[in-house]
Scaffold this active site. Structure first.
Site, PDB file in Angstrom:
ATOM      1  N   GLU A 171     -55.251 -99.888 -46.909  1.00 14.98           N
ATOM      2  CA  GLU A 171     -54.787-101.189 -47.086  1.00 14.98           C
ATOM      3  C   GLU A 171     -55.619-102.170 -47.180  1.00 14.98           C
ATOM      4  OE1 GLU A 171     -50.790-101.207 -45.076  1.00 14.98           O
ATOM      5  OE2 GLU A 171     -49.931 -99.091 -46.055  1.00 14.98           O
ATOM      6  N   GLU A 272     -48.413 -91.962 -47.396  1.00 14.75           N
ATOM      7  CA  GLU A 272     -48.209 -91.898 -45.968  1.00 14.75           C
ATOM      8  C   GLU A 272     -46.445 -92.660 -46.454  1.00 14.75           C
ATOM      9  OE1 GLU A 272     -50.964 -95.069 -42.896  1.00 14.75           O
ATOM     10  OE2 GLU A 272     -48.858 -95.789 -43.060  1.00 14.75           O
TER      11      GLU A 272
END
Length: 531
Positions: A171, A272
């Protein structure tokens, strides 16, 4: 959350498993990539990730404190903890764990052997939250310090056959205003793949884990998959939390995401998942992820996370050597026990998907497809530094670097051209990957030479000092010739991994100074300089 005690039968199984994993590692079949799927190397059976994020005292879930001096606890160095947790991972039918930060200087052999004996693979992030060991979205760099961190992790883990792959970033670009940072991550992907190959290690995939931002998700996926295969990701991890509670394939947007990745040319999986807006989490998304609509496109996923922390995503609560399973654990266990994903054998699978087209700069995207930032090469930086006659004085505080860069770079664009990095235009100086002290010395020296090497031009309020300049010869002569007299050339020689003597001291914590440089450069009209 309601906790559950372990039955006597389960306890016996745990004890037996603990004894098993304490023995020497069994042979583990490496996972290989073919097209958009994972396979066991030996028998060609398709591999679906049934994973759990496994790291205590660490802010995952897209909230890692990058750019700070946050410490972390390596989850793979304490065999007692690994033996404590593996039986619970096995109850979840886990075959993969994701770890977010490891210490490459520590011994991981015992835990890796225990995991191998349990049939559990590892995906390891190459970065850490410590300054100088990650690509920071607010001031992206791909320099020799981060390169050394990443290669050290590769070196430490490449010999374990249950390492499925590495993430070169997590990210890093998470919004339209920082997509330029993706160029530096993609350069890291390129260089780690090249490093693995140059060291004759077994083939290990290098990928990236992204967040789920509607404005950039498509461009992100396309950018890392496009172009030459040598710089493209080997797999794509998606941190996605859009399925909350008793959602559905369509309400969660999983149907649209699956359609988007139906033509992707490398494996894609959920790096995730596990929204906790509804508690306890029912994990009903598991049936969709491994069901007929998605298993032909996605290679499984990694539930977030094993340890109960302040963010309240834990599957278990750990206190010392005691483990208490939470309701989420029971729910995930039930869901994973009933999956049966559609699979294909490697021998009968012919990949048909091609890499995506590269996104164009504009709108919500600000990373040019080519060129990428240069490969960090400490030898280049050392050769450059040794050739300088004006450098940073040893007494100069790093806290002053920002203002010093602003001053010296303000004397003309040519002074700092060799250390400029602009991902939007694809403009990179040959020395933009050196450490902050080397870069500031380079700028000081350029100004000094431009002033006919006048002694007064190498002062900067006492921040600069003169030294004897070494004449470049041998390999240094070749490297500096490739960089060019203006520092805007392209160094094509590969890193040797050995720094030449006389190099500047490495500065690992220059992120604050560098962030300040961006402001100074913009105010002075020079444009953005990302060092």
């Amino acid at each position: 959350m309601k906790s559950f005690s372990v039955s006597s039968v389960a306890t016996a199984a745990i004890v037996a498993t603990s004894l098993l994993v304490s023995r020497a590692a069994a042979a583990v079949d490496p996972i290989v990539i073919k097209g958009s799927k994972f396979f066991y190397k030996t028998n060609g059976t398709q591999f679906f990730i049934r994973g759990v994020a496994y790291q205590q005292d660490y802010n995952g879930n897209g909230t890692a404190g990058y750019g700070s001096n946050d410490q972390y606890t390596d989850p793979l160095i304490n065999i007692n903890n690994c033996n404590r947790d593996i039986p619970y991972l096995l109850q979840l039918n886990t075959n993969t764990i994701r770890v977010y930060a490891v210490d490459p200087t520590r011994d991981h052999s015992a835990c890796m052997a225990a995991l191998a004996n349990a049939g559990i693979y590892v995906i390891a992030d190459l970065s850490s939250p410590t300054i100088g060991q990650n690509i920071d979205r607010s001031n992206p760099q791909w320099n020799d310090g981060i390169y050394a961190r990443y290669t050290a992790v590769v070196d430490a883990f490449q010999n374990y056959t249950n390492v499925l792959g590495f993430f070169a970033g997590n990210e890093v670009s998470n919004a339209p205003n920082n997509t330029n940072a993706s160029a530096f991550v993609k350069a890291a992907v390129r260089d780690m793949k090249a490093y693995i190959k140059s060291k004759n290690y077994r083939t290990i995939g290098v990928g990236y884990a992204t967040n789920d931002d509607a404005d950039i998700r498509v461009n992100m996926a396309d950018y890392f998959n496009c172009g030459d295969a040598s710089s493209a990701i080997d797999f794509w991890g998606y941190n996605i939390y859009s399925w909350c509670g008793e959602s559905s394939y369509t309400a969660s947007g999983y149907d649209v995401r699956t359609q988007e990745f139906s033509t992707y040319s490398v494996p894609a999986f959920f790096a995730e998942y596990g929204c906790n807006n509804v508690e306890p989490r029912p994990f009903t998304e598991v049936q969709a992820l491994y069901g007929p609509n998605m298993s032909t496109v996605w290679s499984g996923g990694i539930a977030y996370q094993y340890f109960q922390e302040a963010n309240n995503y834990g599957l278990v609560t750990v206190s010392g050597q005691s483990v208490t399973t939470n309701q989420d654990f029971s729910n995930l266990k039930t869901q994973l026990a009933s999956i049966s994903p559609s699979s294909v054998a490697s021998a009968s699978y012919t990949p048909t998907n091609s890499p995506q087209a590269c996104p164009s700069v504009g709108g919500n995207w600000s990373a040019a497809a080519t060129p990428l930032p240069p490969t960090p090469n400490q030898q280049v930086c050392s050769c450059m530094y040794n050739s300088l006659g004006c450098v940073v004085a040893g007494s100069t505080s790093e806290d002053n670097y920002g203002s010093l860069f602003g001053t010296v770079c303000g004397y003309g664009s040519s002074v700092c051209a060799g250390i400029t990095s602009n991902a939007t235009t694809g403009t990179y100086g040959a020395f933009g990957m050196c450490n902050a002290t080397e870069q500031l010395a380079y700028a000081f020296n350029n100004y000094y030479v431009g002033q006919h090497s006048s002694a007064s031009a190498c002062n900067f309020g006492g921040a600069a000092t003169s030294k004897a300049a070494a004449s470049a010869s041998g390999a240094c002569s070749t490297l500096l010739a490739q960089a060019g007299t203006a520092g805007t050339g392209t160094v094509t020689s590969s890193p040797t991994g050995t720094a030449a003597s006389g190099s500047a001291p490495s500065v690992e914590s220059g992120v604050f100074a560098m962030a300040f440089i961006v402001t100074i450069a913009a105010v002075s009209g020079m444009g953005m300089i990302l060092l």
